[in-house]
Design a protein around this motif. Structure first.
Motif, short mmCIF file in Angstrom:
data_model
loop_
_atom_site.label_atom_id
_atom_site.label_comp_id
_atom_site.label_asym_id
_atom_site.label_seq_id
_atom_site.Cartn_x
_atom_site.Cartn_y
_atom_site.Cartn_z
N ILE A 38 0.83 -1.20 0.00
CA ILE A 38 0.00 0.00 0.00
C ILE A 38 0.87 1.25 0.00
N VAL A 39 1.87 1.28 0.85
CA VAL A 39 2.72 2.47 0.95
C VAL A 39 3.53 2.67 -0.33
N GLU A 40 3.97 1.59 -0.94
CA GLU A 40 4.70 1.70 -2.21
C GLU A 40 3.79 2.26 -3.30
N GLU A 41 2.53 1.82 -3.33
CA GLU A 41 1.60 2.37 -4.33
C GLU A 41 1.41 3.87 -4.12
N GLN A 73 4.68 10.37 -6.12
CA GLN A 73 6.09 10.67 -6.40
C GLN A 73 6.76 11.28 -5.16
N MET A 74 6.68 10.56 -4.06
CA MET A 74 7.16 11.07 -2.78
C MET A 74 8.64 10.79 -2.55
N THR A 75 9.26 11.64 -1.76
CA THR A 75 10.63 11.42 -1.31
C THR A 75 10.61 10.39 -0.18
N PRO A 76 11.78 9.85 0.20
CA PRO A 76 11.81 8.90 1.32
C PRO A 76 11.20 9.47 2.61
N ASN A 99 2.82 18.42 0.52
CA ASN A 99 4.07 18.66 -0.21
C ASN A 99 4.89 17.37 -0.29
N PRO A 100 4.62 16.51 -1.27
CA PRO A 100 5.28 15.20 -1.34
C PRO A 100 6.76 15.25 -1.71
N ASP A 101 7.24 16.42 -2.18
CA ASP A 101 8.64 16.50 -2.61
C ASP A 101 9.58 17.01 -1.53
N VAL A 102 9.09 17.17 -0.30
CA VAL A 102 9.96 17.63 0.80
C VAL A 102 11.02 16.57 1.08
N ASP A 103 12.27 16.98 1.10
CA ASP A 103 13.38 16.06 1.32
C ASP A 103 14.34 16.72 2.30
N LEU A 104 14.56 16.09 3.45
CA LEU A 104 15.43 16.64 4.49
C LEU A 104 16.63 15.74 4.70
N PRO A 105 17.74 16.29 5.21
CA PRO A 105 18.88 15.44 5.58
C PRO A 105 18.49 14.47 6.68
N LEU A 106 19.23 13.38 6.81
CA LEU A 106 18.98 12.43 7.89
C LEU A 106 19.12 13.13 9.24
N ASN A 107 18.39 12.62 10.23
CA ASN A 107 18.46 13.25 11.55
C ASN A 107 19.74 12.87 12.29
N GLU A 108 19.82 13.26 13.56
CA GLU A 108 21.06 13.10 14.32
C GLU A 108 21.44 11.64 14.56
N ILE A 109 20.49 10.71 14.41
CA ILE A 109 20.83 9.29 14.59
C ILE A 109 20.84 8.55 13.26
N GLY A 110 20.88 9.31 12.17
CA GLY A 110 21.01 8.71 10.85
C GLY A 110 19.74 8.13 10.27
N LYS A 111 18.58 8.57 10.79
CA LYS A 111 17.30 8.08 10.30
C LYS A 111 16.59 9.18 9.50
N ASP A 139 16.90 2.66 -3.60
CA ASP A 139 16.31 3.15 -4.84
C ASP A 139 14.99 3.88 -4.60
N TYR A 140 14.75 4.23 -3.33
CA TYR A 140 13.56 4.99 -2.89
C TYR A 140 12.29 4.15 -2.82
N THR A 141 12.32 2.89 -3.24
CA THR A 141 11.14 2.05 -3.11
C THR A 141 10.97 1.66 -1.64
N VAL A 142 9.76 1.24 -1.30
CA VAL A 142 9.47 0.85 0.07
C VAL A 142 9.90 -0.60 0.29
N LYS A 143 10.81 -0.79 1.22
CA LYS A 143 11.32 -2.13 1.51
C LYS A 143 10.37 -2.87 2.45
N THR A 144 9.90 -2.18 3.46
CA THR A 144 8.88 -2.74 4.34
C THR A 144 8.19 -1.62 5.09
#
Length: 290
Positions: free
Chosen positions: A25-28, A34-37, A92-104, A167-172
């Motif tokens: 569902i989330v991948e669809e 056309q969302m960012t991670p 705003n589906p194109d918002v893309d931010l750097p990883l947070n302080e714990i790398g997530k 590759d930006y696809t949803v793994k799980t």
């Protein structure tokens, strides 16, 4: 693993639990919008929560979750119902931010923490039920936990997660809701809290192949699985006919202005991003019907 949802009980009915796997569902939704991670993670977590909340409903009951945290993602809107159907979008589906302080993925930064989480339930009554709580985290799992405690007076533990591949696809993707009902002893509550603290992140458990049944029975030894639903799915209610009615509701004057200025119209559905095109002749036909 296909998308599915389970409902369970434990501790002689004093605990109820829901768990859901939503990768498909989330991948669809990711593809449609056309969302960012980061926005995929935010919408995906909300979708998982809404599906489980929908499983708490009956018959034709349905709900809408709105999250307005003041962050760059804008609002998150998700509809779900008792039939396992869900749809949703972010402003705003194109918002893309750097990883947070714990790398997530920085879901908190995208959602924001200056706003509210709203739940509107259509229970078939004269007026819908409306509940809201301030956003306390922006990571969403904690925010839904707070919602259940404050708005529905049910102590709950909510875990939500989306793992996005390189590759930006949803793994799980998926989550669970554990709700503590009256009658639990202090010792039982302590034991449940101990198991919750020992459990790895939900996406890690799903990614290594754990089933929802394994996750819940690890958290709640002796849990009884009451229901498994394989019919959860993305489902939008839009159609060309509904869009036509929306255009007609604009009135003759507004439609004539669109025809004169643009010669045509294209309407996009917020929830599924489906586009409906209306030619000049189509617009003339709608005007003539008024």
């Amino acid at each position: 693993m296909q998308d599915y949802l389970i409902r369970a009980t434990a501790y002689d009915g004093k605990v109820r639990a829901f768990a859901v796997h939503t990768r498909g569902i989330v991948e669809e939704l990711r593809q449609r919008h056309q969302m960012t991670p980061t926005t995929t993670a935010a919408l995906g977590r909300t979708v998982s929560a809404a599906l489980m909340m929908g499983a708490m409903l009956k018959g034709e009951e349905k709900l809408t979750v709105q999250i307005k945290g003041g962050g760059p993602i804008g609002q998150i809107v998700v509809d779900a119902n008792a039939h396992g159907e869900v749809r949703g979008y972010v402003d705003n589906p194109d918002v893309d931010l750097p990883l947070n302080e714990i790398g997530k993925l920085d879901v908190r930064g995208a959602v924001g923490t200056d706003g509210f989480l709203y739940v509107i339930k259509d229970l078939g009554l004269k007026e819908p039920y409306r509940g809201s709580v301030p956003i306390v985290s922006g990571e969403l799992g904690e925010d839904f936990t707070y919602y259940f405690a404050k708005s529905e007076q049910t102590n709950s533990a909510v875990a939500l997660g989306v793992l996005v591949d390189v590759d930006y696809t949803v793994k799980t993707a998926g989550g669970f809701i554990i709700q503590l009902l009256p009658g639990l002893s202090d010792e039982e509550i302590i034991q449940i809290e101990k198991e919750l603290n020992a459990l790895p992140p939900i996406t890690k458990a799903l990614d290594r192949g754990d089933t929802l049944e394994q996750i819940l029975t690890t958290l709640l030894p002796g849990a009884s699985i009451l229901e498994r639903r394989d019919d959860i799915r993305f489902q939008c209610k839009c159609s060309r006919e509904r869009v036509e009615q929306t255009l007609i509701s604009l009135g003759r004057s507004e439609l004539q202005t669109i025809l004169d200025e643009d010669g045509q119209a294209e309407v996009s559905c917020h929830f599924c991003n489906e586009k409906y095109a209306f030619t000049g002749e189509d617009l003339k036909g709608l005007i003539a019907s008024l």
